[in-house]
Design a protein around this motif. Structure first.
Motif, short mmCIF file in Angstrom:
data_model
loop_
_atom_site.label_atom_id
_atom_site.label_comp_id
_atom_site.label_asym_id
_atom_site.label_seq_id
_atom_site.Cartn_x
_atom_site.Cartn_y
_atom_site.Cartn_z
N PHE A 173 0.91 -1.31 -0.01
CA PHE A 173 0.14 0.01 0.07
C PHE A 173 0.84 1.24 0.18
O PHE A 173 1.84 1.23 0.55
CB PHE A 173 -0.90 0.03 1.29
N ASN A 174 0.39 2.46 -0.67
CA ASN A 174 1.17 3.53 -0.78
C ASN A 174 0.32 4.38 0.28
O ASN A 174 -0.76 4.88 0.15
CB ASN A 174 0.82 4.30 -2.03
N TRP A 175 0.88 4.33 1.67
CA TRP A 175 0.39 5.23 2.81
C TRP A 175 -0.17 6.38 2.38
O TRP A 175 -0.92 7.23 3.07
CB TRP A 175 0.92 4.92 4.23
N SER A 194 -11.26 12.40 5.70
CA SER A 194 -9.79 12.35 5.90
C SER A 194 -9.48 13.74 4.92
O SER A 194 -10.14 14.04 3.96
CB SER A 194 -9.02 11.43 5.58
N ASP A 195 -8.66 14.49 5.15
CA ASP A 195 -7.81 15.53 4.18
C ASP A 195 -7.23 14.59 3.18
O ASP A 195 -6.65 13.59 3.39
CB ASP A 195 -6.67 16.14 4.91
N GLN A 196 -7.60 14.97 2.08
CA GLN A 196 -7.17 13.96 0.72
C GLN A 196 -5.80 14.07 0.54
O GLN A 196 -5.29 13.09 -0.15
CB GLN A 196 -7.76 14.58 -0.45
N HIS A 197 -5.18 15.04 1.08
CA HIS A 197 -3.45 15.08 0.55
C HIS A 197 -2.66 14.78 1.86
O HIS A 197 -1.58 14.97 1.72
CB HIS A 197 -3.58 16.43 0.27
N ILE A 198 -3.23 14.48 2.96
CA ILE A 198 -2.47 14.10 4.26
C ILE A 198 -2.82 12.77 4.74
O ILE A 198 -4.22 12.66 5.24
CB ILE A 198 -2.54 15.39 5.21
N PRO A 199 -2.03 12.01 4.95
CA PRO A 199 -2.19 10.64 5.88
C PRO A 199 -2.93 10.96 7.13
O PRO A 199 -2.49 11.62 7.85
CB PRO A 199 -0.97 10.10 5.81
N ALA A 205 3.34 12.37 9.49
CA ALA A 205 4.03 11.81 8.64
C ALA A 205 4.58 10.74 9.01
O ALA A 205 5.09 10.43 10.11
CB ALA A 205 5.17 12.89 7.87
N GLY A 206 4.50 9.52 8.06
CA GLY A 206 5.02 8.33 8.38
C GLY A 206 4.00 7.43 8.95
O GLY A 206 4.39 6.13 9.14
N GLU A 207 2.91 7.80 9.43
CA GLU A 207 1.98 7.03 10.26
C GLU A 207 0.92 6.28 9.21
O GLU A 207 0.29 6.96 8.53
CB GLU A 207 1.29 7.67 11.39
N VAL A 208 0.79 4.96 9.49
CA VAL A 208 -0.15 4.44 8.80
C VAL A 208 -1.50 4.64 8.99
O VAL A 208 -2.02 4.81 10.11
CB VAL A 208 -0.20 2.79 8.84
N PRO A 209 -2.29 5.38 8.00
CA PRO A 209 -3.86 5.89 8.41
C PRO A 209 -4.43 4.68 8.96
O PRO A 209 -4.49 3.58 8.42
CB PRO A 209 -4.49 6.26 6.97
N THR A 210 -5.23 4.73 10.00
CA THR A 210 -5.87 3.95 10.68
C THR A 210 -7.12 4.53 11.38
O THR A 210 -7.33 5.72 11.47
CB THR A 210 -4.78 3.46 12.13
N ILE A 211 -8.01 3.60 11.65
CA ILE A 211 -9.45 3.97 12.48
C ILE A 211 -9.24 3.26 13.89
O ILE A 211 -9.10 2.04 13.95
CB ILE A 211 -10.63 3.26 11.86
N ARG A 212 -9.22 4.05 14.82
CA ARG A 212 -8.83 3.31 16.12
C ARG A 212 -10.16 3.83 17.14
O ARG A 212 -10.52 4.99 17.20
CB ARG A 212 -7.59 3.78 17.03
N LEU A 213 -10.99 2.65 17.65
CA LEU A 213 -12.19 2.97 18.42
C LEU A 213 -11.43 2.41 19.87
O LEU A 213 -11.49 1.51 20.12
CB LEU A 213 -13.54 2.19 17.94
#
Length: 202
Positions: A97-99, A143-148, A187-195
């Motif tokens: 994946f391209n994070w 999400s912001d389309q241009h920022i992870p 930057a560098g963090e994998v986009p995630t959903i955390r509950l």
């Protein structure tokens, strides 16, 4: 071409002039969904040379093949009555994946705690308690389309007991919650959903 994940599926139509934005597949990644999608284009090609039809379904400036959802998550979890976290993140042994371009925008169709309530129980619960049972239902988080972007939801769960006005012996038990949500852009963090949930003591 903009590559969001590997494999990425793009459509190259016969009438493309070379400057046309190619459509990308954003549907469910299952055999039935992908083959059904491909068969749709094959049927078009047999009838006539198809004209390019693009849709920017998520308004990010990139052409999509159709209005669709990337993933759908549903299910029932049995957890301890203790603080915990549910994490949703794209991981695969067969994909890369391209994070930087991953978008975890989402809609929470339904989220509740405790047993399913009967029709009678819903009628007994006061309006403010009934509303708290699914406080995040139908909420949209973009999400912001241009920022992870990582989405975090913090949920405090409270147990309620309501005695029916008819004087029935058994009270109606429900679990409502209050929620706070925020975004993390790092930057560098994998986009995630955390509950993150915390079940308050009775």
């Amino acid at each position: 071409y903009r590559i969001d994940a590997f494999p990425t599926i793009l459509v190259f139509r016969k009438d493309d002039t070379g400057t046309t934005q190619h459509e990308s597949y954003h549907g469910e990644r299952s055999v039935n969904a992908i083959t059904g999608w491909a068969e749709h284009f094959i049927a078009q090609a047999k009838k006539a040379i198809p004209a390019t039809r693009t849709v920017d379904a998520n308004k990010d400036g990139v052409a999509d093949s159709h209005h669709a959802t990337g993933c759908m998550v549903s299910g029932l979890l049995h957890v301890q009555r203790a603080p915990g976290m549910l994490k949703i993140q794209a991981m695969s042994d067969s994909h890369e994946f391209n994070w930087e371009t991953m978008d975890v925008s989402h809609v929470i169709n339904h989220l509740s705690f405790g047993p399913f309530l009967s029709e009678h129980a819903w009628q007994v619960l006061p309006a403010h308690i009934a509303a708290s049972v699914g406080a995040l239902d139908d909420k949209v988080f973009s999400s912001d389309q241009h920022i992870p972007t990582t989405h975090e939801h913090f949920v405090k769960v409270v147990r309620h007991e309501v005695t029916p006005p008819s004087g029935a012996k058994d009270p109606v038990v429900s679990y409502g919650y209050v929620a706070h949500s925020n975004n993390i852009q790092k930057a560098g963090e994998v986009p995630t959903i955390r509950l993150n949930y915390d079940i308050l003591p009775i």
